[in-house]
Motif scaffolding. Structure first.
Motif, short mmCIF file in Angstrom:
data_model
loop_
_atom_site.label_atom_id
_atom_site.label_comp_id
_atom_site.label_asym_id
_atom_site.label_seq_id
_atom_site.Cartn_x
_atom_site.Cartn_y
_atom_site.Cartn_z
N GLY A 253 0.80 -1.22 0.00
CA GLY A 253 0.00 0.00 0.00
C GLY A 253 0.83 1.27 0.00
O GLY A 253 2.03 1.27 0.29
N LEU A 254 0.15 2.38 -0.31
CA LEU A 254 0.83 3.66 -0.45
C LEU A 254 1.49 4.11 0.85
O LEU A 254 2.64 4.57 0.83
CB LEU A 254 -0.20 4.72 -0.89
N ALA A 255 0.80 4.00 1.98
CA ALA A 255 1.34 4.50 3.25
C ALA A 255 2.66 3.81 3.59
O ALA A 255 3.63 4.46 4.00
CB ALA A 255 0.32 4.30 4.37
N THR A 256 2.72 2.50 3.41
CA THR A 256 3.96 1.76 3.71
C THR A 256 5.07 2.18 2.76
O THR A 256 6.22 2.39 3.18
CB THR A 256 3.71 0.25 3.59
N TRP A 257 4.74 2.34 1.50
CA TRP A 257 5.74 2.78 0.51
C TRP A 257 6.28 4.16 0.85
O TRP A 257 7.47 4.42 0.73
CB TRP A 257 5.10 2.79 -0.88
N ILE A 258 5.39 5.04 1.30
CA ILE A 258 5.80 6.39 1.71
C ILE A 258 6.80 6.31 2.85
O ILE A 258 7.88 6.93 2.82
CB ILE A 258 4.58 7.22 2.13
N HIS A 259 6.46 5.57 3.89
CA HIS A 259 7.34 5.46 5.06
C HIS A 259 8.69 4.88 4.67
O HIS A 259 9.74 5.34 5.14
CB HIS A 259 6.68 4.60 6.14
N GLU A 260 8.69 3.88 3.80
CA GLU A 260 9.94 3.27 3.38
C GLU A 260 10.79 4.23 2.55
O GLU A 260 12.01 4.29 2.71
CB GLU A 260 9.65 1.99 2.58
N SER A 261 10.14 4.99 1.67
CA SER A 261 10.86 5.95 0.84
C SER A 261 11.51 7.03 1.70
O SER A 261 12.66 7.44 1.46
CB SER A 261 9.91 6.61 -0.17
N ILE A 262 10.80 7.51 2.71
CA ILE A 262 11.35 8.52 3.61
C ILE A 262 12.51 7.95 4.42
O ILE A 262 13.55 8.59 4.58
CB ILE A 262 10.25 9.07 4.53
N LYS A 263 12.33 6.73 4.91
CA LYS A 263 13.38 6.08 5.68
C LYS A 263 14.64 5.88 4.84
O LYS A 263 15.77 6.02 5.33
CB LYS A 263 12.88 4.72 6.20
#
Length: 382
Positions: A253-263
């Motif tokens: 999902g988008l939220a997990t992808w966002i968190h991973e990209s920021i990390k």
């Protein structure tokens, strides 16, 4: 509740009142609806959702005729009478520039029909994912601000003492007026909720749309205004990257992808390629920061919609100035004109949450694109 007059001789106004707020709402006859939609002519269908089909029509309201959107309940829909009356009651009581106005309704035998002001530009979802409308970064910020203002009004600005939780915030429920002003729509799942205590919750069966549902609400059944804030955070990132929340390219999902990209310090991949040259790094970080806070797993750490709105308005001012500078073929020397203006969105330490450490010169008002005019090292994003 809202009795059907059944006389077939024209619309009448009925007064609807709950929790102390009264508005006028037209009650249309089935004959008026059939005339307005040419007997539900399929050529007039302008949309279809969980409730049913939406038709464009022209109907008599008082002494004038108006273009309207007529939503007809599909008997096979998962939504039903409860959601229908919830929306009639809610929108009869609420009026705001960034909420879709309910003009009236028709309740005749098994027919349950809602009549709204017509929104010529349709849904935000369609423009992002179907029509691929070339929305500029400034356009996107303005749409986000309009929707944020509508939600903020629901949460804290209504005359309803206990406020409103929308419960189904998503891009398909953000409609666009002829002027491209954003308006929140679809109140079938909305609930009344307290405003004086941010974390006071309403126990309810979990309803909403996967990809936008607050994980905390999903796990506990406790609905708060911060559940709307979470969903709006998803919409913000949807606007930034132009990907659906459950895009097939995502594993989780988008939220997990966002968190991973920021990390991983890979902010560049969050930005839709068509707008990369329009966003300064400073604005990108400010936008990502407020949107990421909306997605915090702990509801009490999420911002209010008032804070989200004011932050987006500040980012819009920066973006308009940046756009003007680009138009004039002039960009400020890094760190000289705006200095540390980004401190308006502070964390306790540099790069906290975003997972990046940026020097003053890199925190300037210059585009994030790695092409011409970009002063940002590609290594910052990979």
């Amino acid at each position: 509740m809202f009795p059907d007059n059944g006389n077939g001789k024209g619309s009448e106004e009925v007064s609807t009142s709950t929790v102390g707020f009264t508005q006028k709402c037209c009650q249309f006859t089935i004959d008026e609806v059939l005339l307005a939609t040419e007997n539900f002519n399929e050529s007039l269908v302008v949309g279809k959702g969980g409730f049913g089909k939406v038709y464009k029509g022209n109907i008599s309201v008082g002494t004038t005729y108006a273009d309207v959107a007529i939503k007809r309940l599909d008997l096979m829909s998962n939504q039903g009478e409860t959601e229908f009356w919830a929306e009639v009651k809610m929108l009869s009581e609420l009026r705001h520039a960034h909420l879709v106005s309910l003009i009236g309704y028709c309740n005749y035998e098994k027919e349950m029909i809602l009549v709204y002001e017509y929104m010529p530009h349709g849904t935000l979802e369609d423009h992002l994912h179907k029509l691929h409308t070339p929305l500029s970064w400034v356009d996107r910020l303005k749409i986000c601000i309009g929707a944020a203002r509508g939600l903020d009004y629901l949460h804290t600005g209504t005359s309803i003492e206990v406020g409103v939780i929308h419960r189904d915030v998503k891009s398909s429920n953000i409609l666009l007026h002829e002027s491209w002003a954003a308006k929140i729509s679809d109140f079938g799942l909305a609930r009344i909720g307290p405003t004086n205590q941010p974390l006071t919750y309403v126990n309810t069966l979990v309803k909403g749309t996967f990809g936008y549902i607050d994980p905390n609400y999903f796990a506990t059944g406790k609905l708060t205004r911060k559940s709307d804030v979470y969903a709006f955070g998803v919409v913000l990132f949807e606007m930034l990257c132009q990907k659906r929340p459950l895009d097939e390219s995502f594993e989780c999902g988008l939220a997990t992808w966002i968190h991973e990209s920021i990390k991983e310090r890979n902010l560049k991949q969050l930005v839709y390629p068509g707008i990369q040259s329009e966003i300064s790094l400073k604005c990108l970080k400010g936008f990502v920061r407020i949107a990421e806070r909306c997605l915090d797993n702990h509801p009490n750490r999420r911002p209010t919609m008032t804070e989200v709105t004011s932050t987006l308005e500040s980012l819009l001012a920066q973006s308009v100035l940046f756009s003007q500078q680009k138009t004039n073929n002039w960009l400020p020397t890094p760190g000289k004109i705006f200095g540390r203006m980004f401190d308006a969105f502070p964390f306790s330490s540099p790069g906290e949450s975003l997972g990046i450490s940026v020097s003053p010169d890199q925190d300037s008002d210059i585009p994030i694109s790695s092409g011409e005019n970009s002063g940002i090292p590609v290594s910052l994003f990979i």
